[in-house]
Scaffold this active site. Structure first.
Site, PDB file in Angstrom:
ATOM      1  N   ARG A 234     -23.004 -13.187  10.360  1.00 23.72           N
ATOM      2  CA  ARG A 234     -22.248 -12.512   9.214  1.00 23.72           C
ATOM      3  C   ARG A 234     -20.968 -12.110   9.517  1.00 23.72           C
ATOM      4  NH1 ARG A 234     -25.228 -15.463   6.785  1.00 23.72           N
ATOM      5  NH2 ARG A 234     -26.465 -15.136   4.883  1.00 23.72           N
ATOM      6  N   GLU A 263     -15.182 -13.456   1.882  1.00 20.73           N
ATOM      7  CA  GLU A 263     -15.257 -14.758   2.165  1.00 20.73           C
ATOM      8  C   GLU A 263     -15.097 -15.235   0.602  1.00 20.73           C
ATOM      9  OE1 GLU A 263     -19.045 -16.001   3.902  1.00 20.73           O
ATOM     10  OE2 GLU A 263     -18.320 -15.786   5.970  1.00 20.73           O
ATOM     11  N   HIS A 282     -18.032 -21.098   6.993  1.00 17.24           N
ATOM     12  CA  HIS A 282     -19.231 -20.912   6.739  1.00 17.24           C
ATOM     13  C   HIS A 282     -19.998 -22.165   6.363  1.00 17.24           C
ATOM     14  CE1 HIS A 282     -21.975 -17.347   5.344  1.00 17.24           C
ATOM     15  NE2 HIS A 282     -22.854 -18.268   5.970  1.00 17.24           N
TER      16      HIS A 282
END
Length: 316
Positions: A234, A263, A282
């Site tokens: 993360r 993000e 990601h």
């Protein structure tokens, strides 16, 4: 008929999962809303919700749906966007697809290690610019020491892959799975020792208040100046301002990031201006195989809940 809120958005890649839900006899309410008020409006009357990583499943969201909602099923693994305490207090079961994407994420972590040390993308760019000779040597991955922070399913896959390259593997975790460590020839050690000895440090921890900005200036200064940091867990586990300084000033050699504090990250993120970092959007678990596994486990969770009252991969 049981109603399910499918809060995964409208991308075509989720169409097949919607059809599976309908074929199993569920009425599907599909949405891409992210904020509590909008989720509540869409989810009225739903007994279960299938969620993504971006939805805000706060206490407010769950209170707004508590009259009917009994299950939150994560289409994936991470649960940092779900208020688990609030869910427990309201009697809402929470489940995820634990282990479904472990090979895909582990492959990405190891690929970032190889990319950072062999500099394949950089060499590709040099060749396309007409350079053939006179380029500096890179380094090999084989035989190096890989330090894993967290030793769950994904980290264990990384350990197995790294051992295939003849690497030594160290691990640090509050839970010491000695059986897995023995099988994978991995040595548990304290954090400072891992930082001191590792050529690669790969992060495999959930985002909690304890792990937020775990990778700080102090952390980075304990790493070898030749070490490489990898993050497929993360984004907020890493203090990006500290990482920028570390890369800019040479505290560490390089970094490979699949996740970011914000993000999607802004195009003006200063990390993007550095030559010694590799970034991906990601996408570590974005493989057809992982998606298929996640869909299977998510269906198992939903069917188990409606049959027994308990999802198969229940978060207690």
């Amino acid at each position: 008929m049981n109603r399910i809120l499918m809060n995964l958005g409208f991308e075509a890649k989720y169409d097949a999962f919607e059809e599976r839900l309908k074929a199993a006899g569920f009425q599907v309410v599909r949405t891409g809303e992210r904020l509590p008020a909008q989720i509540i409006e869409c989810g009225k009357g739903c007994q279960a919700a299938v969620i993504n990583a971006e939805d805000q499943w706060t206490k407010e969201t769950m209170e707004g749906l508590k009259d009917t909602l009994g299950l939150i099923a994560r289409f994936g693994v991470g649960l940092d966007n779900v208020d688990l305490d609030a869910a427990r207090g309201l009697g809402i079961k929470v489940a995820n697809s634990a282990g479904a994407n472990k090979e895909s994420v582990a492959e990405c972590a190891v690929t970032l290690m190889l990319e950072c040390t062999r500099r394949i993308s950089w060499l590709d760019g040099k060749l396309r610019d007409g350079q053939w000779k006179g380029l500096p040597r890179t380094h090999q991955f084989s035989g190096k020491t890989v330090g894993l922070i967290g030793f769950g399913a994904i980290a264990q896959c990384v350990a197995g892959m790294a051992k295939g390259f003849g690497c030594k593997v160290l691990a640090c975790d509050v839970i010491k799975n000695e059986t897995a460590a023995k099988r994978l020839d991995t040595v548990f050690c304290e954090m400072d020792e891992l930082l001191e000895k590792s050529d690669f440090i790969s992060l495999h921890v959930p985002l909690t208040e304890d792990t937020r900005h775990m990778v700080s200036e102090a952390f980075l200064k304990k790493m070898k100046p030749t070490a490489i940091l990898i993050n497929t867990s993360r984004g907020p586990v890493v203090d990006e301002k500290a990482l920028y300084r570390a890369l800019k000033e040479g505290w560490i050699q390089a970094a490979g990031l699949d996740v970011f504090e914000q993000e999607p990250p802004g195009g003006d993120n200063p990390l993007f201006g550095l030559h010694n970092i590799i970034v991906t959007p990601h996408a570590a678990s974005s493989t057809e195989e992982a998606a298929g596994n996640i869909a299977d486990l998510c269906m198992e969770n939903i069917c188990s809940y409606f049959e027994t009252g308990i999802p198969k991969y229940f978060i207690k």
